[in-house]
Design a protein around this motif. Structure first.
Motif, short mmCIF file in Angstrom:
data_model
loop_
_atom_site.label_atom_id
_atom_site.label_comp_id
_atom_site.label_asym_id
_atom_site.label_seq_id
_atom_site.Cartn_x
_atom_site.Cartn_y
_atom_site.Cartn_z
N GLU A 81 0.83 -1.21 0.00
CA GLU A 81 0.00 0.00 0.00
C GLU A 81 0.86 1.26 0.00
O GLU A 81 0.55 2.22 -0.70
CB GLU A 81 -0.93 -0.01 1.21
CG GLU A 81 -2.01 -1.07 1.12
CD GLU A 81 -2.78 -1.26 2.42
OE1 GLU A 81 -2.47 -0.57 3.42
OE2 GLU A 81 -3.70 -2.10 2.44
N LYS A 82 1.94 1.27 0.78
CA LYS A 82 2.80 2.45 0.87
C LYS A 82 3.56 2.71 -0.43
O LYS A 82 3.78 3.85 -0.80
CB LYS A 82 3.82 2.29 2.01
CG LYS A 82 3.24 2.48 3.37
CD LYS A 82 4.34 2.45 4.42
CE LYS A 82 3.76 2.78 5.78
NZ LYS A 82 4.82 3.06 6.76
N VAL A 83 3.97 1.63 -1.09
CA VAL A 83 4.83 1.75 -2.27
C VAL A 83 4.02 1.79 -3.57
O VAL A 83 4.47 2.35 -4.56
CB VAL A 83 5.86 0.60 -2.29
CG1 VAL A 83 6.72 0.63 -3.53
CG2 VAL A 83 6.74 0.66 -1.06
N GLY A 84 2.84 1.20 -3.56
CA GLY A 84 2.04 1.15 -4.77
C GLY A 84 2.43 0.02 -5.70
O GLY A 84 2.34 0.14 -6.92
N ILE A 85 2.91 -1.07 -5.13
CA ILE A 85 3.30 -2.26 -5.88
C ILE A 85 2.33 -3.38 -5.51
O ILE A 85 1.95 -3.50 -4.35
CB ILE A 85 4.74 -2.70 -5.54
CG1 ILE A 85 5.71 -1.58 -5.88
CG2 ILE A 85 5.13 -3.96 -6.27
CD1 ILE A 85 7.12 -1.86 -5.43
N THR A 86 1.97 -4.19 -6.48
CA THR A 86 1.03 -5.28 -6.19
C THR A 86 1.68 -6.29 -5.25
O THR A 86 2.90 -6.44 -5.21
CB THR A 86 0.60 -6.01 -7.47
OG1 THR A 86 1.73 -6.65 -8.04
CG2 THR A 86 -0.04 -5.06 -8.47
N MET A 87 0.84 -6.98 -4.51
CA MET A 87 1.31 -8.03 -3.61
C MET A 87 2.05 -9.10 -4.40
O MET A 87 3.06 -9.63 -3.93
CB MET A 87 0.12 -8.67 -2.88
CG MET A 87 -0.57 -7.74 -1.92
SD MET A 87 0.28 -7.65 -0.37
CE MET A 87 0.07 -9.30 0.21
N ALA A 88 1.57 -9.42 -5.59
CA ALA A 88 2.20 -10.45 -6.42
C ALA A 88 3.63 -10.05 -6.78
O ALA A 88 4.55 -10.86 -6.69
CB ALA A 88 1.38 -10.69 -7.68
N ASN A 89 3.83 -8.80 -7.18
CA ASN A 89 5.17 -8.34 -7.55
C ASN A 89 6.10 -8.28 -6.34
O ASN A 89 7.28 -8.61 -6.45
CB ASN A 89 5.11 -6.99 -8.26
CG ASN A 89 4.64 -7.12 -9.69
OD1 ASN A 89 4.73 -8.18 -10.28
ND2 ASN A 89 4.11 -6.04 -10.23
N LEU A 90 5.58 -7.87 -5.20
CA LEU A 90 6.40 -7.87 -3.98
C LEU A 90 6.78 -9.30 -3.60
O LEU A 90 7.89 -9.55 -3.16
CB LEU A 90 5.66 -7.20 -2.83
CG LEU A 90 5.81 -5.70 -2.72
CD1 LEU A 90 5.01 -5.16 -1.55
CD2 LEU A 90 7.25 -5.28 -2.60
N SER A 91 5.87 -10.22 -3.78
CA SER A 91 6.13 -11.62 -3.46
C SER A 91 7.23 -12.18 -4.36
O SER A 91 8.12 -12.88 -3.90
CB SER A 91 4.86 -12.44 -3.61
OG SER A 91 5.10 -13.79 -3.34
N ILE A 92 7.18 -11.85 -5.64
CA ILE A 92 8.21 -12.28 -6.59
C ILE A 92 9.57 -11.73 -6.17
O ILE A 92 10.57 -12.44 -6.16
CB ILE A 92 7.85 -11.84 -8.02
CG1 ILE A 92 6.67 -12.65 -8.54
CG2 ILE A 92 9.05 -11.95 -8.96
CD1 ILE A 92 6.06 -12.12 -9.82
N LEU A 93 9.59 -10.47 -5.79
CA LEU A 93 10.83 -9.84 -5.34
C LEU A 93 11.31 -10.46 -4.04
O LEU A 93 12.49 -10.83 -3.91
CB LEU A 93 10.60 -8.34 -5.16
CG LEU A 93 11.80 -7.50 -4.78
CD1 LEU A 93 12.88 -7.59 -5.84
CD2 LEU A 93 11.38 -6.06 -4.58
N LYS A 94 10.42 -10.64 -3.10
CA LYS A 94 10.76 -11.18 -1.78
C LYS A 94 11.31 -12.60 -1.86
O LYS A 94 12.22 -12.98 -1.14
CB LYS A 94 9.51 -11.14 -0.90
CG LYS A 94 9.78 -11.40 0.56
CD LYS A 94 8.50 -11.27 1.35
CE LYS A 94 8.08 -12.62 1.75
NZ LYS A 94 7.12 -12.89 2.65
#
Length: 71
Positions: free
Chosen positions: A23-36
């Protein structure tokens, strides 16, 4: 070559959930998960900048290089 993404470590240190970061960054959960999970092939500098601002950290706190011998 192995670039390790320590996003989960920084999230834990800041006591922040992936949802809150999303929410703070404006990135989808899916994309954050891929990065994480280390599945990302690239990251935009603007994305890295936004993550660092949200987590109040440096890029080196999130990204780490380990040689193939170490990994």
């Amino acid at each position: 070559m192995a670039i390790i993404v320590n996003l989960d470590v920084m999230l834990a240190k800041r006591k922040m959930s992936v949802t809150e970061l999303s929410e703070k960054v404006g990135i989808t959960m899916a994309n954050l998960s891929i990065l994480k999970n280390g599945k990302a092939k690239a990251i935009r500098l603007s994305t890295l900048d936004a993550i660092c601002k949200a987590l109040e950290c440096q890029p080196g706190d999130i990204l780490e290089y380990r040689s193939d011998d170490e990994a």
